[in-house]
Design a protein around this motif. Structure first.
Motif, PDB file in Angstrom:
ATOM      1  N   LEU A 246       0.827  -1.215   0.000  1.00  0.00           N
ATOM      2  CA  LEU A 246       0.000   0.000   0.000  1.00  0.00           C
ATOM      3  C   LEU A 246       0.858   1.261   0.000  1.00  0.00           C
ATOM      4  CD1 LEU A 246      -2.793  -1.083   2.506  1.00  0.00           C
ATOM      5  CD2 LEU A 246      -3.079  -0.707   0.058  1.00  0.00           C
ATOM      6  N   TYR A 247       2.037   1.191   0.609  1.00  0.00           N
ATOM      7  CA  TYR A 247       2.927   2.358   0.623  1.00  0.00           C
ATOM      8  C   TYR A 247       3.340   2.726  -0.794  1.00  0.00           C
ATOM      9  CZ  TYR A 247       3.574   2.016   5.715  1.00  0.00           C
ATOM     10  OH  TYR A 247       3.373   2.001   7.072  1.00  0.00           O
ATOM     11  N   THR A 248       3.722   1.700  -1.581  1.00  0.00           N
ATOM     12  CA  THR A 248       4.176   1.983  -2.942  1.00  0.00           C
ATOM     13  C   THR A 248       3.038   2.529  -3.797  1.00  0.00           C
ATOM     14  OG1 THR A 248       3.723  -0.298  -3.635  1.00  0.00           O
ATOM     15  CG2 THR A 248       5.918   0.170  -2.821  1.00  0.00           C
TER      16      THR A 248
ATOM     17  N   VAL B 197       0.246   7.303  -6.362  1.00  0.00           N
ATOM     18  CA  VAL B 197      -1.012   8.050  -6.543  1.00  0.00           C
ATOM     19  C   VAL B 197      -0.839   9.520  -6.148  1.00  0.00           C
ATOM     20  CG1 VAL B 197      -3.392   8.286  -5.703  1.00  0.00           C
ATOM     21  CG2 VAL B 197      -2.502   6.025  -6.309  1.00  0.00           C
ATOM     22  N   LEU B 198      -0.115   9.763  -5.057  1.00  0.00           N
ATOM     23  CA  LEU B 198      -0.032  11.121  -4.507  1.00  0.00           C
ATOM     24  C   LEU B 198       1.265  11.837  -4.860  1.00  0.00           C
ATOM     25  CD1 LEU B 198      -1.463  10.429  -0.937  1.00  0.00           C
ATOM     26  CD2 LEU B 198      -2.686  11.365  -2.903  1.00  0.00           C
ATOM     27  N   GLU B 199       2.096  11.220  -5.684  1.00  0.00           N
ATOM     28  CA  GLU B 199       3.404  11.804  -5.983  1.00  0.00           C
ATOM     29  C   GLU B 199       3.298  13.217  -6.549  1.00  0.00           C
ATOM     30  OE1 GLU B 199       7.501  10.281  -8.065  1.00  0.00           O
ATOM     31  OE2 GLU B 199       5.633   9.984  -9.173  1.00  0.00           O
ATOM     32  N   ASP B 200       2.471  13.393  -7.547  1.00  0.00           N
ATOM     33  CA  ASP B 200       2.369  14.699  -8.202  1.00  0.00           C
ATOM     34  C   ASP B 200       1.778  15.752  -7.259  1.00  0.00           C
ATOM     35  OD1 ASP B 200       2.643  16.286 -10.650  1.00  0.00           O
ATOM     36  OD2 ASP B 200       0.452  16.409 -10.560  1.00  0.00           O
ATOM     37  N   ILE B 201       0.784  15.352  -6.471  1.00  0.00           N
ATOM     38  CA  ILE B 201       0.160  16.289  -5.521  1.00  0.00           C
ATOM     39  C   ILE B 201       1.167  16.699  -4.454  1.00  0.00           C
ATOM     40  CG2 ILE B 201      -1.635  16.520  -3.756  1.00  0.00           C
ATOM     41  CD1 ILE B 201      -3.349  14.639  -5.458  1.00  0.00           C
ATOM     42  N   SER B 202       1.928  15.755  -3.941  1.00  0.00           N
ATOM     43  CA  SER B 202       2.944  16.074  -2.937  1.00  0.00           C
ATOM     44  C   SER B 202       4.012  16.994  -3.506  1.00  0.00           C
ATOM     45  CB  SER B 202       3.614  14.790  -2.416  1.00  0.00           C
ATOM     46  OG  SER B 202       2.690  13.989  -1.730  1.00  0.00           O
ATOM     47  N   PHE B 203       4.374  16.760  -4.753  1.00  0.00           N
ATOM     48  CA  PHE B 203       5.415  17.568  -5.391  1.00  0.00           C
ATOM     49  C   PHE B 203       4.967  19.018  -5.578  1.00  0.00           C
ATOM     50  CE2 PHE B 203       7.770  19.050  -9.175  1.00  0.00           C
ATOM     51  CZ  PHE B 203       9.054  18.886  -8.702  1.00  0.00           C
ATOM     52  N   ARG B 204       3.669  19.205  -5.916  1.00  0.00           N
ATOM     53  CA  ARG B 204       3.156  20.558  -6.187  1.00  0.00           C
ATOM     54  C   ARG B 204       2.160  21.010  -5.114  1.00  0.00           C
ATOM     55  NH1 ARG B 204       0.321  21.364 -10.692  1.00  0.00           N
ATOM     56  NH2 ARG B 204      -0.355  19.209 -11.002  1.00  0.00           N
ATOM     57  N   ALA B 205       2.407  20.585  -3.872  1.00  0.00           N
ATOM     58  CA  ALA B 205       1.442  20.874  -2.796  1.00  0.00           C
ATOM     59  C   ALA B 205       1.214  22.361  -2.595  1.00  0.00           C
ATOM     60  CB  ALA B 205       1.931  20.241  -1.486  1.00  0.00           C
ATOM     61  N   VAL B 206       2.247  23.178  -2.784  1.00  0.00           N
ATOM     62  CA  VAL B 206       2.119  24.624  -2.561  1.00  0.00           C
ATOM     63  C   VAL B 206       1.098  25.237  -3.515  1.00  0.00           C
ATOM     64  CG1 VAL B 206       3.377  26.808  -2.545  1.00  0.00           C
ATOM     65  CG2 VAL B 206       4.495  24.739  -1.726  1.00  0.00           C
ATOM     66  N   GLU B 207       1.015  24.691  -4.730  1.00  0.00           N
ATOM     67  CA  GLU B 207       0.064  25.227  -5.715  1.00  0.00           C
ATOM     68  C   GLU B 207      -1.383  24.936  -5.322  1.00  0.00           C
ATOM     69  OE1 GLU B 207       1.075  23.781  -9.598  1.00  0.00           O
ATOM     70  OE2 GLU B 207       3.237  24.004  -9.237  1.00  0.00           O
ATOM     71  N   TYR B 208      -1.594  23.894  -4.517  1.00  0.00           N
ATOM     72  CA  TYR B 208      -2.956  23.521  -4.109  1.00  0.00           C
ATOM     73  C   TYR B 208      -3.356  24.126  -2.760  1.00  0.00           C
ATOM     74  CZ  TYR B 208      -2.700  19.871  -7.713  1.00  0.00           C
ATOM     75  OH  TYR B 208      -2.582  19.180  -8.909  1.00  0.00           O
ATOM     76  N   LYS B 209      -2.540  25.025  -2.234  1.00  0.00           N
ATOM     77  CA  LYS B 209      -2.790  25.564  -0.891  1.00  0.00           C
ATOM     78  C   LYS B 209      -4.182  26.177  -0.802  1.00  0.00           C
ATOM     79  CE  LYS B 209      -0.470  28.107   2.738  1.00  0.00           C
ATOM     80  NZ  LYS B 209       0.738  28.855   3.133  1.00  0.00           N
TER      81      LYS B 209
ATOM     82  N   THR C  71       2.719  -2.209 -18.115  1.00  0.00           N
ATOM     83  CA  THR C  71       4.082  -2.685 -18.409  1.00  0.00           C
ATOM     84  C   THR C  71       4.535  -3.561 -17.259  1.00  0.00           C
ATOM     85  OG1 THR C  71       4.474  -0.558 -19.492  1.00  0.00           O
ATOM     86  CG2 THR C  71       6.401  -1.928 -19.068  1.00  0.00           C
ATOM     87  N   THR C  72       4.517  -4.848 -17.474  1.00  0.00           N
ATOM     88  CA  THR C  72       4.798  -5.807 -16.396  1.00  0.00           C
ATOM     89  C   THR C  72       6.156  -5.575 -15.769  1.00  0.00           C
ATOM     90  OG1 THR C  72       3.476  -7.419 -17.604  1.00  0.00           O
ATOM     91  CG2 THR C  72       4.825  -8.251 -15.798  1.00  0.00           C
ATOM     92  N   ASP C  73       7.184  -5.425 -16.605  1.00  0.00           N
ATOM     93  CA  ASP C  73       8.539  -5.236 -16.076  1.00  0.00           C
ATOM     94  C   ASP C  73       8.625  -3.965 -15.245  1.00  0.00           C
ATOM     95  OD1 ASP C  73       9.336  -7.537 -17.256  1.00  0.00           O
ATOM     96  OD2 ASP C  73      10.157  -6.577 -19.052  1.00  0.00           O
ATOM     97  N   LEU C  74       7.960  -2.907 -15.725  1.00  0.00           N
ATOM     98  CA  LEU C  74       7.990  -1.629 -15.008  1.00  0.00           C
ATOM     99  C   LEU C  74       7.301  -1.726 -13.671  1.00  0.00           C
ATOM    100  CD1 LEU C  74       9.011   1.281 -15.442  1.00  0.00           C
ATOM    101  CD2 LEU C  74       6.757   1.854 -16.357  1.00  0.00           C
ATOM    102  N   SER C  75       6.173  -2.445 -13.637  1.00  0.00           N
ATOM    103  CA  SER C  75       5.424  -2.579 -12.388  1.00  0.00           C
ATOM    104  C   SER C  75       6.235  -3.318 -11.327  1.00  0.00           C
ATOM    105  CB  SER C  75       4.087  -3.290 -12.622  1.00  0.00           C
ATOM    106  OG  SER C  75       4.301  -4.647 -12.947  1.00  0.00           O
ATOM    107  N   ARG C  76       7.084  -4.242 -11.769  1.00  0.00           N
ATOM    108  CA  ARG C  76       7.913  -4.973 -10.801  1.00  0.00           C
ATOM    109  C   ARG C  76       8.909  -4.059 -10.111  1.00  0.00           C
ATOM    110  NH1 ARG C  76       7.960 -10.531 -11.046  1.00  0.00           N
ATOM    111  NH2 ARG C  76       6.776 -11.457 -12.745  1.00  0.00           N
ATOM    112  N   TYR C  77       9.415  -3.065 -10.858  1.00  0.00           N
ATOM    113  CA  TYR C  77      10.398  -2.143 -10.279  1.00  0.00           C
ATOM    114  C   TYR C  77       9.746  -1.059  -9.440  1.00  0.00           C
ATOM    115  CZ  TYR C  77      14.142  -4.129 -13.096  1.00  0.00           C
ATOM    116  OH  TYR C  77      15.075  -4.979 -13.632  1.00  0.00           O
ATOM    117  N   ILE C  78       8.578  -0.563  -9.877  1.00  0.00           N
ATOM    118  CA  ILE C  78       7.971   0.607  -9.234  1.00  0.00           C
ATOM    119  C   ILE C  78       6.965   0.231  -8.165  1.00  0.00           C
ATOM    120  CG2 ILE C  78       6.578   2.667  -9.671  1.00  0.00           C
ATOM    121  CD1 ILE C  78       7.948   2.924 -12.347  1.00  0.00           C
ATOM    122  N   LEU C  79       6.125  -0.777  -8.467  1.00  0.00           N
ATOM    123  CA  LEU C  79       5.072  -1.136  -7.526  1.00  0.00           C
ATOM    124  C   LEU C  79       5.384  -2.458  -6.824  1.00  0.00           C
ATOM    125  CD1 LEU C  79       1.929  -0.157  -9.624  1.00  0.00           C
ATOM    126  CD2 LEU C  79       2.975   1.121  -7.776  1.00  0.00           C
TER     127      LEU C  79
END
Length: 459
Positions: free
Chosen positions: A411-413, A418-430, A451-459
């Motif tokens: 669940l952490y991954t 899911v929230l990566e982009d929001i966390s990165f631009r949090a100031v814009e959503y203030k 992409t199966t190979d990609l999912s193994r590395y990222i998720l």
């Protein structure tokens, strides 16, 4: 906490851990038996030893968390150690007595923190009294004047003389200003005692940890304390002096005695990766090194006396909880003596979609609650729909099934992606509320999942 019933213990664990009722029940009964044992007459009490527990289940299902929360619940010294640590050095591994020595260190730190909290008011009053005398010029920093004074041999203890009326008036005036908060940013010079570091070449050799630690303490005691003068604000000086006064007030012999008693009566040791020391038969015969580690750990679990720098510690009544996934090996492959010391065996269940869904929202430290709190610190409100939560739970279950099963850690991954982009631009959503729905989740995860190979590395 001493009167907690097993039902209450399970209810407390339920606040942080989803499911695994059998494991919670087992540790609750083990803890309650400790409390029952204390009420027995001494001759019977000495005969009753804890029934150690072996937890079997994949990673990420709550084995460590159950043990850690249990110890925190009753304020017991707790140590988590990996069994594989003892296969790293030598033929049969490192000195397993370090488990008890480390547990004693943890107990000493716990008791010291409790004593410090109890003595803080008195120490603070003493520190403020000293601080006012320093501000009034009635107490001057002491400097060593001779070579012997460096070792504290001939340094005389200066007695505080009573202030004359003029000094008393100045002291009262400073006290009034101090308690009004007018002196917080004033600069003051105080003494700070620093222990010089011992050069690494003077202590120990590789693998001889105990000798190294003993030499470290010996040289620390022999080398002179370095006294330096520091210019700090009154606010900083108060904290430094409070710490110094606390050290003076603490009865260290009492701390050590209480710590040893706490380890013996209520210590909990969690031995993880126990399945990794199952002795198998390879190309070159039996793996005696791993079986050797089991035999080394055995006396500690059976009950022995370990000598620590705080005194002898009996391990007879320490609760040992062993855990392992046992994907490749089986508990029956442990040596018989080791199996016999873990009579209670509990199999933890793999997490279902419903479990993942509950983990996201129900516990007091729920993952979604943590993420919301982090982003609220920047003025951004997060809102998750039921469909989004369900989708993330289903994806976690699916990924665990198709790839390695890492339990709730999956669940952490997923949340991070899911929230990566929001966390990165949090100031814009203030000042805004961001709604996370099913489409939002899928937009961010589908490209990776395809992409199966990609999912193994990222998720």
């Amino acid at each position: 906490m001493n009167d907690l019933t097993p039902q209450q213990i399970v209810a407390e664990l339920d606040r942080y851990i989803i499911g695994q009722h059998r494991a919670k029940k087992a540790v609750a009964v083990a803890l309650r038996n400790r409390q029952r044992r204390r009420s027995l007459p001494p001759e019977l009490r000495d005969e009753i030893r804890p029934k150690n527990i072996l937890m079997i289940g994949p990673t990420g299902v709550g084995k460590t968390e159950i043990a850690r929360r249990l110890a925190r619940l009753v304020n017991a010294p707790f140590l988590k150690v990996e069994a594989t640590k003892f296969t790293e050095v030598g033929y049969v591994g490192r000195d397993v007595e370090s488990i008890i020595k480390d547990l004693a260190e943890i107990a000493v730190r716990m008791v010291k923190e409790e004593k410090t909290a109890a003595l803080r008011e008195k120490a603070r009053a003493n520190a403020e009294r000293r601080l006012l005398r320093i501000l009034a010029g009635l107490e001057k920093p002491k400097q060593a004047k001779g070579p012997f004074d460096l070792f504290g041999v001939f340094a005389p203890e200066k007695t505080q003389s009573a202030p004359d009326p003029e000094e008393q008036g100045r002291l009262e005036m400073l006290r009034e200003r101090y308690y009004r908060g007018e002196l917080e940013d004033e600069m003051v010079q105080i003494e700070v005692v620093e222990t010089p570091p011992v050069p690494s070449g003077m202590v120990g050799i590789g693998g001889l940890d105990e000798i190294g630690q003993g030499l470290q303490e010996f040289f620390s005691a022999m080398l002179p304390k370095k006294v330096s003068l520091r210019q700090v604000t009154v606010a900083e000086a108060r904290e430094i002096l409070t710490q110094q006064e606390t050290e003076k007030l603490i009865d260290w012999d009492d701390v050590y005695r209480e710590a040893v008693t706490r380890v013996e009566e209520s210590g909990i040791v969690f031995i993880d990766e126990i399945d990794k020391i199952v002795g198998g038969y390879g190309e070159n015969g039996p793996d005696v090194s791993r079986e050797g580690v089991q035999r080394d750990i055995l006396p500690i679990v059976e009950g022995t006396t370990v000598w620590t720098k705080y005194g002898p510690v009996k391990t007879d009544y320490i609760l040992f909880i062993a855990a392992g996934a046992f994907h490749v090996s089986k508990p029956s492959e442990l040596i018989p003596e080791f199996q016999g010391r873990f009579p209670i065996r509990v199999e933890l269940e793999s997490l279902t979609v419903e479990d993942f869904e509950r983990i996201l929202v129900e516990p007091e430290n729920a993952l979604l609650r943590q993420e919301k709190a982090l982003l609220e610190s920047e003025g951004l409100q997060l809102e998750f729909t039921k469909e989004a939560i369900r989708t993330m739970a289903e994806l976690a279950y699916q990924l665990n099934k198709e790839n390695e099963n890492i339990g709730a850690r999956r669940l952490y991954t997923i949340l991070e992606q899911v929230l990566e982009d929001i966390s990165f631009r949090a100031v814009e959503y203030k000042g805004q509320t961001v709604r996370i729905d099913e489409n939002f989740v899928r937009e961010r995860l589908d490209p990776i999942l395809k992409t199966t190979d990609l999912s193994r590395y990222i998720l």
